[in-house]
Each structure stands twice: as structure tokens, then as C-alpha cells.
Design an enzyme around this catalytic site. Structure first.
Site: not given
Length: 571
Positions: A80, A189-190, A450, A455-456
Site C-alpha cells: 500500500r 491499533r491503527k 467483503g 473496509c468498503g
């Protein structure tokens, strides 16, 4: 005999982070490249590579092909590329195209956080990819991992005719402050940040850990630009729209405030106990924090008081894909936005887009939060010819509501956590809807994700569909669960799970039935959001199914599994 207590996922990751800062490991990556995949130790495969924007790629079966909530991995990597505010030059995009062609099977994905992802990268070629990016001023540092991810902003910052202020300098400064900084390599975390000066909030500040949105107050008769501050937004399996703090953040206070919030997150030991509950939002969802308490803690941390918040005006049902030809605030210039359907773009398309940006403009491009690409500072006389050239290479400047509004995550094609394939499915879905509902006249955010990790971003879509599996004739097949009515801005809301699920092959039928019912029954001026609000879940299930059907549970993953150990793959 004494039994040793098994180490949890959270304990293992915390131990590995304490042991080493992955950003110090570049020479190890180069050694792995020389010695081959088998030389890579488990701590790099499963953890440390992420700090470099690198994940092992799934084998195409997704989570269902593995065990313990994670699918099997290939000896290939997803890489990425971090692109702060989505700002690119033609030279940089051409370099990405070249790396994509040589090392990534010729395809890449634009993401919902203004990044570009490559796939199929081998360990042997990884150093060459990293070096090639550094040579053109790009990098992958912190694009994944327990760090501050790519800092996002309005993709038309500096050229938007209606913006409050060009906030992109703050985005770039925040990125320089945090990416690769050893003080912030070990977060729970992120951590996601958006800073925007636009009026339509296109980076979706409500779903970021820090969301700063520009506004103006009057001080002794003189206007002063500052920012509203939201904290702790996030999606995944438990969506939470960020809490607005009672604060007006001046321009010169933005970086200290950003640093202070990140430090609060870094130092929150309670968030390190469970990987699936290690995001800032869980201070509010699980630990009783309020906006007032957060502001108090933040002001103690930064050492000064913030002025009280002033009235803001969130955008009211504004569509923000930036597709099409639009006049800039600079006289005689326009920007041209083109759709990379579901974010998929080829090396040839990137090369062509770089060439077009130079031929018709000054070579300046932007990646958007809806997985699209645009060229800025185009002489207005060149805008239509550029648009036609974009169309010719498959990047439509315009297109149907379905073409423009569809967003999709990586899916099982590459992701080890995904349950369903999304990219090819999304293209097929768009083509089906265009054929069935030609001339559909409403903006539509149709988001395909998904798995439950979102994430979408299906929670903020008009229609969001979440990947599942169901049994059809004794065989497990891809399926989707429907959520409707998500929104940000003035009408902010997470999408409603309506209790309907069907096989992926039946999704076009369901959406056709729903949208035809909307077209037939909408009230004057009524958009999809308002249509969904005035109908019950039972009615919406009937519209989708074509008959009255019972509610189906959303079927969340077992919390004891590591599916959301998640969240790692999300931008």
C-alpha cells in the site's frame, strides 16, 4: 503439572511491538529479498511487514480457506502506497504505473483513503518497489500497522471554488510529523485522521479517529478560520460516528492537537488488552468516556485551553465524488474527475492518465476517497478534450449513478479476511443495474464490503452490502446482507441492517426491486435516504425480496475468533 497460559493475539502483538520498531528493519527486508521467502520469520510475516505497508496476499479463497479467522497466504504481497491528501504528480503516477507493470501483474487499486495498493509483489522485488517509490517522493511507511495511517483531505483542496480554506498544508505537515516517527510506531491499533477545508466534508471526518473540518468565526468583526474537532469515529463491526468536542481549533493549534490526541491513544493501556477493541472509539463504547472528559484529558496533555466550539453547518445531502468537469476558483481553470470503477486501475491506465495530465494540464493529479482519480488546474478549454480521452481509456468522466457511486473493498481476490469476492462482482452488479434501470436519476452510494470489517465503508452508504456465505443446494456460496440509509454530514447515521440476505447472484434482482419501488413511490423531491427513513425494515425487506420475508440475523463473526484482529487490512 503446571499449565502455561496461552498467549492471546493481543499479548503476542504487544510483545512483538515492544521488542522492535519495525521501521528500523529495512536492512532485514533487503536480506529477506536476497535469501528468499523461506528466510522470513513469523514475526515479520504476521506483524512487522505491516509497518511498511506490506501484507501477505490471500490465496483467493479468503477467510473461509483458512483457520482461526484468517485465510491462507501466498508467497506474494500487497503493498500500500501512502499518498497524503491524495496529491500526486504525473511523474509519481508514471513511476507507480511502471512498478505495477514490472512487479504487480499490471493491476492496482485506488482505496477509500486516497492510497494506491499493488498486488502480487514478491519478496525479491519488494526492495526495488520501495526504492522506486522513494526516488519519486513516495513511500509506504505507516500505510498499514498499529500506526497513524494515511492522512486524508479534500482531493480538490486549493482549487475548490467553495472551500473554506485550503487545508492540504496541514495534512502534509501532520503526515510528516507522524509517519515514520519512532514516538508513534507502537499504537494500540491503527489510527485515522482527516483534515479538510471543504464545505462538503468529502473525507468523512465522522468516521476518523480525528476529524477536523474548517469553519469561520468572527473575532471583533474580523473572520478567523479554524476547525471543528471530532474524535473516535470508526466503522468495522461496531460503527461509531465521531464525538464532536466543544472546541474551536485555530490553524496553529491543529498539529499540537493532532499530536495530543494520538498520544492519548498511544498511552491508553486499557485499549491494548483486546485487539478487537483497541480503537479509540472503545473509550466511548466500553470505558465510559464522554466528549467533555476527552476534551479535558486532551487539554491537560497539550498544555493549553481550546476556545469553545462555534456553530457549524454540516453538509446537507451533498454528493461528493468530484466526478465530472468543474470550474476551479482560479479563473480559466477546471478540474476533471474520472471514475476508476470499484477502484481498480491498470498500469496502462495510470500511464495514460499521467500522460494526459501533462498534455492537457500541469501534471497535477489527485486520488479521491471514492476510489477515483482527477486532474486539477486544467485550462478550461482543455477540459472537454481531456474528459473524452479519459473515457477512451476506460476512466469515465460521468457515467451512470451506479458507475459513479459504487465502492468496493479488496475482497477474497487478495484479502485473507474477506468472505466474498467483491471487485468482479461489483463490476457485474453495476453493468446489470445499468441495463435494468437505464436513466436512474438519483445519486447513489452503493458500497460493497467483503466481510464485517467494513473496509468498503458500507455503514455510511445509501445501500451497503456486507459479504456472507449461505448454503445453496448443499454448497456454500457468496451472499450479501443489506444495510440502508447510511449518511454523513447533517443527517449522519449508520446504515440500518434490515434483516435481508441473499446469494450474490440474486443481488441485482433485489436492488432492482428496491429501486423500482423507490421510483414508483417516492414523494416529490424525496431522495433515497428520506425514502428509507419513512419505511420500516419489514417493508424494505419486502421491497428487496419481492415478498414478505422474516428477518435474518446479521450473523456477526464469533468474537472469540481473530477475524477482526482484524481490522488490519482496512485503510
Amino acid at each position: 503439572m503446571a499449565h502455561t497460559k496461552k498467549e492471546t493475539t493481543a499479548q503476542r502483538v504487544e510483545r512483538l511491538k515492544r521488542a522492535a520498531n519495525p521501521w528500523d528493519g529495512l536492512e532485514e527486508i533487503r536480506r529477506f529479498a536476497r535469501e528468499g521467502f523461506d528466510s522470513i520469520p513469523p514475526e515479520w510475516i504476521g506483524t512487522y511487514f505491516r509497518w511498511w505497508g506490506v501484507y501477505t496476499q490471500g490465496d483467493g479463497a479468503g477467510v473461509t480457506g483458512g483457520q482461526g479467522g484468517v485465510g491462507r497466504a501466498l508467497q506474494r504481497f500487497m503493498v500500500r502506497i501512502r499518498i497524503p491528501n491524495g496529491i500526486l504528480t504525473s511523474h509519481q503516477l508514471r513511476a507507480i504505473a511502471d512498478l505495477t507493470r514490472r512487479h504487480a501483474n499490471g493491476i492496482a487499486d485506488l482505496t477509500v483513503r486516497q492510497n494506491i495498493q499493488l498486488h502480487w509483489v514478491t519478496i525479491e522485488s519488494l526492495p526495488e518497489v520501495l526504492d522506486g517509490l522513494w526516488q519519486v517522493g513516495l513511500n509506504t511507511t505507516g500505510a498499514c500497522g498499529d500506526v497513524v495511517r494515511n492522512v486524508t483531505g479534500c482531493p480538490v483542496a486549493g482549487v475548490d471554488a467553495d472551500e473554506v480554506v485550503d487545508a492540504s498544508p496541514l495534512v502534509l505537515e501532520a503526515s510528516r510529523l507522524l509517519a515514520g516517527n519512532a514516538e508513534f510506531y507502537n499504537l494500540p491499533r491503527k489510527f485515522k485522521i482527516s483534515i479538510t477545508g471543504c464545505r462538503v466534508w468529502c473525507p468523512y471526518p465522522e468516521i476518523n479517529d480525528i476529524g477536523l473540518t474548517a469553519l469561520t468565526r468572527m473575532v471583533r468583526g474580523t473572520p478567523e478560520v479554524g476547525f471543528s474537532l471530532r474524535v473516535a469515529g470508526g466503522l468495522s463491526t461496531e460503527p461509531y460516528l465521531g464525538a464532536r468536542l466543544n472546541a474551536f481549533v485555530r490553524w496553529n493549534q491543529v498539529l499540537p492537537v493532532v499530536k495530543g490526541v494520538v498520544e492519548l491513544f498511544r498511552d491508553s493501556d486499557v485499549l491494548r488488552e483486546h485487539r478487537e477493541r483497541a480503537r479509540l472509539k472503545f473509550l466511548f463504547l466500553r470505558h465510559g468516556w464522554t466528549a467533555d472528559r476527552f476534551l479535558s484529558e486532551l487539554q491537560d496533555r497539550i498544555g493549553f485551553q481550546l476556545d469553545p466550539a462555534v456553530e457549524e453547518h454540516p453538509p446537507d445531502d451533498v454528493y461528493r465524488d468530484h466526478v465530472g468537469v468543474h470550474a476551479q476558483k482560479q479563473s480559466g481553470l477546471s478540474y476533471v474527475g474520472a471514475v476508476a470503477l470499484r477502484g481498480r486501475i491498470t498500469a496502462e491506465q495510470m500511464q495514460a492518465a499521467a500522460d494526459l495530465a501533462e498534455r492537457y494540464a500541469g501534471g497535477e493529479l489527485r486520488a479521491t476517497n471514492m476510489q477515483n482519480l482527477l486532474v486539477v488546474n486544467v485550462p478550461t478549454l482543455n477540459a472537454e478534450p481531456l474528459a473524452k480521452e479519459f473515457d477512451a481509456i476506460g476512466l469515465k468522466v460521468g457515467g451512470s449513478a451506479f458507475w459513479r457511486g459504487t465502492v468496493a473493498c479488496s475482497g477474497t481476490e487478495f484479502c485473507k479476511l474477506a468472505i466474498t469476492e467483491t471487485k468482479s462482482f461489483s463490476r457485474w452488479l453495476v453493468e446489470e443495474l445499468e441495463e435494468r434501470l437505464p436513466g436512474f436519476d438519483q445519486h447513489l452510494k452503493l458500497h460493497v464490503t467483503g466481510c464485517p470489517n467494513s473496509c468498503g465503508q458500507h455503514w455510511i452508504a445509501d445501500i451497503g452490502i456486507e459479504g456472507k456465505k449461505i448454503k445453496v443446494h448443499d454448497r456454500m456460496v457468496d451472499a450479501y446482507y443489506f444495510c440502508v440509509g447510511g449518511a454523513s454530514g447533517f443527517h449522519q447515521a449508520t446504515a440500518r441492517p434490515v434483516g435481508y440476505r441473499c446469494a450474490s447472484t440474486e443481488v441485482p434482482d433485489a436492488l432492482e426491486r428496491l429501486l423500482r419501488r423507490y421510483l414508483a413511490q417516492r414523494e416529490p423531491g424525496e431522495n433515497l435516504r428520506r425514502f428509507f427513513v419513512r419505511h420500516t425494515d419489514t417493508e424494505l425487506r419486502e421491497f428487496l425480496a419481492g415478498e414478505v420475508v422474516a428477518r435474518v440475523a446479521r450473523d456477526l463473526p464469533d468474537p472469540t475468533r481473530s477475524l477482526a484482529q482484524a481490522g488490519g487490512l482496512g485503510d
